[in-house]
Design an enzyme around this catalytic site. Sequence first.
Site, short mmCIF file in Angstrom:
data_model
loop_
_atom_site.label_atom_id
_atom_site.label_comp_id
_atom_site.label_asym_id
_atom_site.label_seq_id
_atom_site.Cartn_x
_atom_site.Cartn_y
_atom_site.Cartn_z
N ASP A 8 61.27 62.45 16.82
CA ASP A 8 61.50 62.57 15.37
C ASP A 8 61.07 61.27 14.68
OD1 ASP A 8 62.48 63.79 13.06
OD2 ASP A 8 64.52 63.01 13.34
N HIS A 9 60.25 61.37 13.65
CA HIS A 9 59.84 60.20 12.86
C HIS A 9 59.23 59.06 13.67
CE1 HIS A 9 61.39 61.67 9.05
NE2 HIS A 9 62.48 62.06 9.69
N ASP A 34 54.95 59.84 11.68
CA ASP A 34 55.34 59.83 10.27
C ASP A 34 54.56 58.74 9.54
OD1 ASP A 34 56.47 59.77 7.82
OD2 ASP A 34 58.54 59.56 8.50
N GLU A 41 53.20 64.21 8.44
CA GLU A 41 53.97 64.34 7.18
C GLU A 41 53.14 63.87 5.99
OE1 GLU A 41 58.05 63.08 7.20
OE2 GLU A 41 58.18 63.01 5.02
N GLY A 74 70.27 62.41 5.19
CA GLY A 74 71.62 61.88 5.03
C GLY A 74 72.57 62.88 4.38
N ALA A 88 67.40 68.70 6.00
CA ALA A 88 67.80 70.07 5.64
C ALA A 88 69.25 70.40 5.99
CB ALA A 88 66.84 71.07 6.30
N SER A 89 70.07 69.37 6.19
CA SER A 89 71.50 69.67 6.43
C SER A 89 72.14 70.21 5.16
CB SER A 89 72.25 68.41 6.87
OG SER A 89 72.04 68.17 8.25
N ILE A 111 67.97 69.28 11.43
CA ILE A 111 69.40 69.12 11.15
C ILE A 111 69.98 67.99 12.00
CG2 ILE A 111 71.66 70.25 11.32
CD1 ILE A 111 69.89 72.92 10.93
N ASP A 112 70.50 67.00 11.34
CA ASP A 112 71.18 65.90 12.01
C ASP A 112 72.53 65.62 11.35
OD1 ASP A 112 71.92 63.76 13.50
OD2 ASP A 112 70.29 62.45 12.94
P1 13P Z 1 69.55 65.65 7.66
O1 13P Z 1 69.97 64.24 7.40
O2 13P Z 1 69.57 66.46 6.42
O3 13P Z 1 70.33 66.27 8.77
O4 13P Z 1 68.01 65.61 8.13
C1 13P Z 1 67.69 65.32 9.46
C2 13P Z 1 66.24 65.11 9.66
O5 13P Z 1 65.40 65.38 8.83
C3 13P Z 1 65.81 64.54 10.95
O6 13P Z 1 64.45 64.27 10.98
O1 G3H Z 2 65.74 61.61 9.94
C1 G3H Z 2 66.51 60.88 10.56
C2 G3H Z 2 67.42 61.46 11.58
O2 G3H Z 2 68.61 61.91 10.97
C3 G3H Z 2 67.68 60.46 12.66
O3 G3H Z 2 68.53 59.46 12.23
O4 G3H Z 2 67.27 57.38 12.84
O5 G3H Z 2 69.75 57.34 12.42
O6 G3H Z 2 68.85 58.41 14.49
P1 G3H Z 2 68.60 58.06 13.03
ZN ZN Z 3 63.63 63.66 9.10
#
Ligand code: 13P
Ligand code: G3H
Ligand code: ZN
Length: 309
Positions: free
Chosen positions: A82-83, A104, A134, A179, A213-214, A255-256
């Site tokens: 991710d990212h 990213d 992205e 967030g 997208a949370s 979703i995180d």
């Molecule tokens: P949320 O913070 O909305 O869960 O997004 C998570 C996310 O985009 C991880 O890449």
């Molecule tokens: O988009 C970010 C994710 O929620 C991951 O968060 O970099 O704090 O692990 P993090």
């Molecule tokens: Zn993200």
Amino acid sequence: MPLVTSTEMFQKAYEGGYAIGAFNVNNMEIVQGITEAAKEVNAPLILQVSAGARKYAKHAYLMKLVEAALEDTGLPICLHLDHGADFEICKSCVDGGFTSVMIDGSHHPFEENVALTKKVVDYAHAHGVVVEGELGQLAGIEDDVNVAEHSYTDPAQVQEFVERTGVDSLAIAIGTSHGAYKFKPGQKPALRFDILAEVQNRLPGFPIVLHGASSVIPEYVQTINRYGGNMPDAIGIPEDMLRKAAGMAVCKINIDSDLRLAMTAGIRKHFAEHPDHFDPRQYLTDGRDNIRDLVKRKIVNVLGSDGKA
Ligand code: 13P
Ligand code: G3H
Ligand code: ZN
């Protein structure tokens, strides 16, 4: 079954009008909660790992946890970075067994984003790994970067970006953000579905990704605050908007934050009810159970990926 890429998952999701849940993982209880839920409802999964997660848990531990989940559930699981901020972290994840990486480059000017993304695609594709790019920038907090305002994706750029880079999927900015605090108190949540529709129009059949997208499910925030927490009003993306996006070109929904809230709510409630407990297995069980319930609800009510494994 070994780890899979997201190629087939996205193709079926696009055609079927649903989306694959991409859930961030940081430890064993999170991996177990997510994968147990997916197993119960027979859903394909993307488990994603951020640079921060790799730093916290270490690559090797996360790899083995996900391999254990594969063995335990028999589900199609894609392991995704991710990212990814630069070529080096993407290469390290490709070399280390991930089946998908995100580069990213959204903070860079267009030409730099194209060059960086193409470099990652060339390396990843040569190793059988797929790549998410992205275009556009989400507001909110992401690792150490805090972006105040959305910079919406320009649909006029997406075709050129995809053609020149060869990416397999594209994350776009339509008003979601990272967030727990996605909208200001009193602000009505809104997404730019016109941008999503125009992107889909210009890239027919191409999988689009929604970050940030949370839904920031109120019951978890309320539980946290009832049991000693002090979170300000938090507003997320309404579930009906996510369902609408999943019925369009959005094939991956990230979703995180909801996982973090579910786990924290479970643990806070546990300690409030059992102030004498000190065995981590007791309170982490409640955190893990909350994650399992949350992920099942997402898959069935929002993503529509149940029964699709
Ligand atoms: P949320 O913070 O909305 O869960 O997004 C998570 C996310 O985009 C991880 O890449
Ligand atoms: O988009 C970010 C994710 O929620 C991951 O968060 O970099 O704090 O692990 P993090
Ligand atoms: Zn993200």
